[in-house]
Design a protein around this motif. Structure first.
Motif, PDB file in Angstrom:
ATOM      1  N   GLU A  16      10.736   4.206  -0.068  1.00 51.55           N
ATOM      2  CA  GLU A  16      10.114   3.196  -0.921  1.00 51.55           C
ATOM      3  C   GLU A  16       9.328   2.191  -0.083  1.00 51.55           C
ATOM      4  O   GLU A  16       8.221   1.798  -0.439  1.00 51.55           O
ATOM      5  N   LEU A  17       9.904   1.779   1.035  1.00 47.69           N
ATOM      6  CA  LEU A  17       9.238   0.831   1.922  1.00 47.69           C
ATOM      7  C   LEU A  17       7.955   1.433   2.496  1.00 47.69           C
ATOM      8  O   LEU A  17       6.914   0.774   2.544  1.00 47.69           O
ATOM      9  N   ASP A  18       8.015   2.696   2.900  1.00 44.74           N
ATOM     10  CA  ASP A  18       6.816   3.374   3.403  1.00 44.74           C
ATOM     11  C   ASP A  18       5.733   3.436   2.335  1.00 44.74           C
ATOM     12  O   ASP A  18       4.552   3.226   2.624  1.00 44.74           O
ATOM     13  N   GLU A  19       6.123   3.700   1.101  1.00 44.73           N
ATOM     14  CA  GLU A  19       5.161   3.754  -0.007  1.00 44.73           C
ATOM     15  C   GLU A  19       4.535   2.382  -0.242  1.00 44.73           C
ATOM     16  O   GLU A  19       3.323   2.273  -0.474  1.00 44.73           O
ATOM     17  N   MET A  20       5.346   1.340  -0.178  1.00 43.13           N
ATOM     18  CA  MET A  20       4.816  -0.012  -0.352  1.00 43.13           C
ATOM     19  C   MET A  20       3.837  -0.369   0.766  1.00 43.13           C
ATOM     20  O   MET A  20       2.784  -0.966   0.518  1.00 43.13           O
ATOM     21  N   HIS A  21       4.164   0.021   1.994  1.00 38.20           N
ATOM     22  CA  HIS A  21       3.250  -0.235   3.110  1.00 38.20           C
ATOM     23  C   HIS A  21       1.935   0.518   2.925  1.00 38.20           C
ATOM     24  O   HIS A  21       0.850  -0.020   3.203  1.00 38.20           O
ATOM     25  N   LYS A  22       2.036   1.736   2.440  1.00 36.30           N
ATOM     26  CA  LYS A  22       0.840   2.537   2.194  1.00 36.30           C
ATOM     27  C   LYS A  22      -0.030   1.880   1.121  1.00 36.30           C
ATOM     28  O   LYS A  22      -1.253   1.782   1.274  1.00 36.30           O
ATOM     29  N   GLN A  23       0.597   1.402   0.041  1.00 34.68           N
ATOM     30  CA  GLN A  23      -0.153   0.732  -1.023  1.00 34.68           C
ATOM     31  C   GLN A  23      -0.796  -0.553  -0.526  1.00 34.68           C
ATOM     32  O   GLN A  23      -1.943  -0.854  -0.864  1.00 34.68           O
ATOM     33  N   GLU A  24      -0.079  -1.310   0.298  1.00 36.77           N
ATOM     34  CA  GLU A  24      -0.643  -2.539   0.854  1.00 36.77           C
ATOM     35  C   GLU A  24      -1.837  -2.229   1.747  1.00 36.77           C
ATOM     36  O   GLU A  24      -2.845  -2.936   1.720  1.00 36.77           O
ATOM     37  N   GLU A  25      -1.733  -1.195   2.551  1.00 36.13           N
ATOM     38  CA  GLU A  25      -2.827  -0.811   3.444  1.00 36.13           C
ATOM     39  C   GLU A  25      -4.045  -0.359   2.638  1.00 36.13           C
ATOM     40  O   GLU A  25      -5.179  -0.721   2.961  1.00 36.13           O
TER      41      GLU A  25
END
Length: 121
Positions: A16-25
């Motif tokens: 989930e954290l990786d997905e959030m980082h991807k969305q932020e990027e």
């Protein structure tokens, strides 16, 4: 069994954290693309004005400056200036934080780059 459950929970949360980082990027990249487009458009508009190819609506500029001097922007019926529209837009979440900068908001000032304040002579 508890260790396995904790491991699965940790793996899920990391995903989930990786997905959030991807969305932020992706949001940051989109914002950067929009900013470059806006800069290009403003540069082209400025060149047209400097060449005398564009009409300058001095009344709209005066109204925007007067509204700014009064502490706010007014939206007139003829259409507000770009500065007034930009001021009214809300920034997306997280857009106010710059990461990876040198502690000065990502902007170099004259003290950092040895500049002389822009005065030549």
């Amino acid at each position: 069994a508890l260790v396995a459950q904790n491991w699965r929970n940790l793996q899920f949360l990391e995903g989930e954290l990786d997905e959030m980082h991807k969305q932020e990027e992706e949001a940051k990249e989109e914002h950067d693309r929009q900013m470059l487009h806006m800069q290009k458009r403003l540069r082209e508009e400025e060149l047209r004005v400097l060449r005398g190819q564009a009409h300058i609506d001095e009344q709209a500029i005066d109204e925007a400056l007067m509204a700014e001097a009064q502490g706010g922007y007014e939206d007139n019926s003829r259409g507000s200036s770009a500065a007034a529209r930009a001021h009214k837009q809300k920034r997306p979440g997280g857009a106010g934080v710059r990461r990876g900068s040198a502690g000065n908001g990502g902007y170099a000032d004259n003290a950092d780059n040895g500049g002389g304040g822009g005065v030549v002579g």
